[in-house]
Write an enzyme that holds these catalytic residues in place. Structure first.
Site, short mmCIF file in Angstrom:
data_model
loop_
_atom_site.label_atom_id
_atom_site.label_comp_id
_atom_site.label_asym_id
_atom_site.label_seq_id
_atom_site.Cartn_x
_atom_site.Cartn_y
_atom_site.Cartn_z
N SER A 30 0.82 -1.21 0.00
CA SER A 30 0.00 0.00 0.00
C SER A 30 0.86 1.27 0.00
O SER A 30 0.48 2.29 -0.60
CB SER A 30 -0.94 -0.01 1.20
N ALA A 84 7.98 -1.80 4.10
CA ALA A 84 8.46 -2.86 5.01
C ALA A 84 7.38 -3.14 6.04
O ALA A 84 6.51 -2.30 6.29
CB ALA A 84 9.74 -2.42 5.71
N ASP A 85 7.47 -4.32 6.63
CA ASP A 85 6.55 -4.65 7.73
C ASP A 85 7.15 -4.25 9.06
O ASP A 85 6.43 -3.88 9.99
CB ASP A 85 6.22 -6.14 7.68
N GLY A 96 7.46 -8.95 3.22
CA GLY A 96 6.75 -10.11 2.68
C GLY A 96 5.32 -10.22 3.16
O GLY A 96 4.64 -11.20 2.86
N GLU A 104 11.16 -9.04 -4.36
CA GLU A 104 11.63 -7.82 -3.69
C GLU A 104 13.11 -7.95 -3.34
O GLU A 104 13.89 -7.01 -3.50
CB GLU A 104 10.80 -7.57 -2.42
N LYS A 122 6.28 1.31 11.92
CA LYS A 122 7.07 0.17 11.44
C LYS A 122 8.47 0.12 12.06
O LYS A 122 9.15 -0.89 11.95
CB LYS A 122 7.20 0.24 9.91
C1 5RP Z 1 5.15 -6.85 0.40
C2 5RP Z 1 5.96 -6.10 1.40
C3 5RP Z 1 5.48 -4.74 1.78
O1 5RP Z 1 6.48 -3.83 1.56
C4 5RP Z 1 5.12 -4.74 3.25
O2 5RP Z 1 4.18 -5.78 3.49
C5 5RP Z 1 4.54 -3.40 3.68
O3 5RP Z 1 3.29 -3.23 3.11
P1 5RP Z 1 2.47 -1.88 3.26
O4 5RP Z 1 3.20 -0.83 2.50
O5 5RP Z 1 1.13 -2.22 2.65
O6 5RP Z 1 2.36 -1.55 4.73
O7 5RP Z 1 6.96 -6.53 1.88
O8 5RP Z 1 5.63 -8.14 0.20
#
Ligand code: 5RP
Length: 220
Positions: A30, A84-85, A96, A104, A122
């Site tokens: 997103s 990133a998560d 991921g 990625e 994050k």
């Molecule tokens: C996808 C990822 C994304 O970068 C991660 O999940 C972050 O997502 P978002 O920007 O929706 O918070 O690693 O595989």
């Protein structure tokens, strides 16, 4: 301010790192969707092309009229922009959540500078609260899961989800990742693992965090 507002703020700040005429690497999620929209709005004619880390991002870019090319015809990329998560202060990441971790990691490895964009929730002191995604060859799922249990984790199969590479994902809960590089190396060598979503050997080079106070720029 919502977390989406913060993601958008970080995504627009990443435009400062995009060189005119370059081929850029583009991640998934997103936050990256905001970045793709920002490129389309402010710099569409200014970049040569993009290399994408997922079918979803490719589709979004193509809809905007951004040229998407294969990594094999791109050579080294000047920058890679992705979300990133989780990130620690060393800019080692868990990624991921969206399931695109393998591509990625490949695009990040092919890029000179990795610009990570995220909202301020994050940034964490230690990685591991977010379940660690591991992409596995389908026939090896149970084997890999047993090995991950030996590490102290609780792997959960992400059911009804197939990656762009035709594989499956285990999300590993309850891991305390005190030594991210060691853990990345260890999990990567389990037979049947395609990629672990730990980006420790190739961390981000800069983290742009959207927050109430504006965009914080963090370097390791
Ligand atoms: C996808 C990822 C994304 O970068 C991660 O999940 C972050 O997502 P978002 O920007 O929706 O918070 O690693 O595989």
């Amino acid at each position: 301010m919502t977390s989406d507002d913060k993601k958008k703020m970080a995504a627009y700040a990443a435009l400062d790192y995009v060189e005119k005429g370059s081929i850029i690497g583009v991640g998934t999620g997103s936050t990256v969707n905001h970045f793709i929209d920002a490129i389309a709005e402010k710099m569409k004619g200014a970049i040569d092309a993009a290399v994408s880390s997922s079918e979803a991002s490719s589709e979004r870019m193509k809809k905007h009229g951004i040229r998407v090319i294969d990594l094999n015809s791109a050579g080294e990329l000047s920058i890679y922009v992705d979300g990133a998560d989780e990130s620690n202060r060393h800019l080692q990441l868990i990624k991921g959540g969206g399931g695109a971790l393998t591509r990625e990691k490949i695009v990040a490895a092919a890029s000179k500078t990795f610009v990570c964009i995220a909202d301020d929730t994050k940034l964490v002191p230690f990685l591991g609260k977010f379940p660690l995604p591991v992409e596995v060859i389908p026939m090896a799922r149970s084997l890999v899961a047993r090995e991950l249990v030996k590490l102290g984790g609780k792997p959960v199969w992400r059911e009804h989800f197939i990656t762009d590479n035709g594989n499956q994902i285990l999300d590993v809960h309850n891991l305390e990742i005190m030594e991210p590089m060691k853990m990345e190396t260890f999990i990567n060598q389990i037979a049947g693992v395609v990629t672990v979503g730990l980006f420790a050997h190739r961390p981000a080079d800069v983290l742009l965090l959207g927050s109430e106070k504006g965009v914080q720029v963090i370097k390791p």
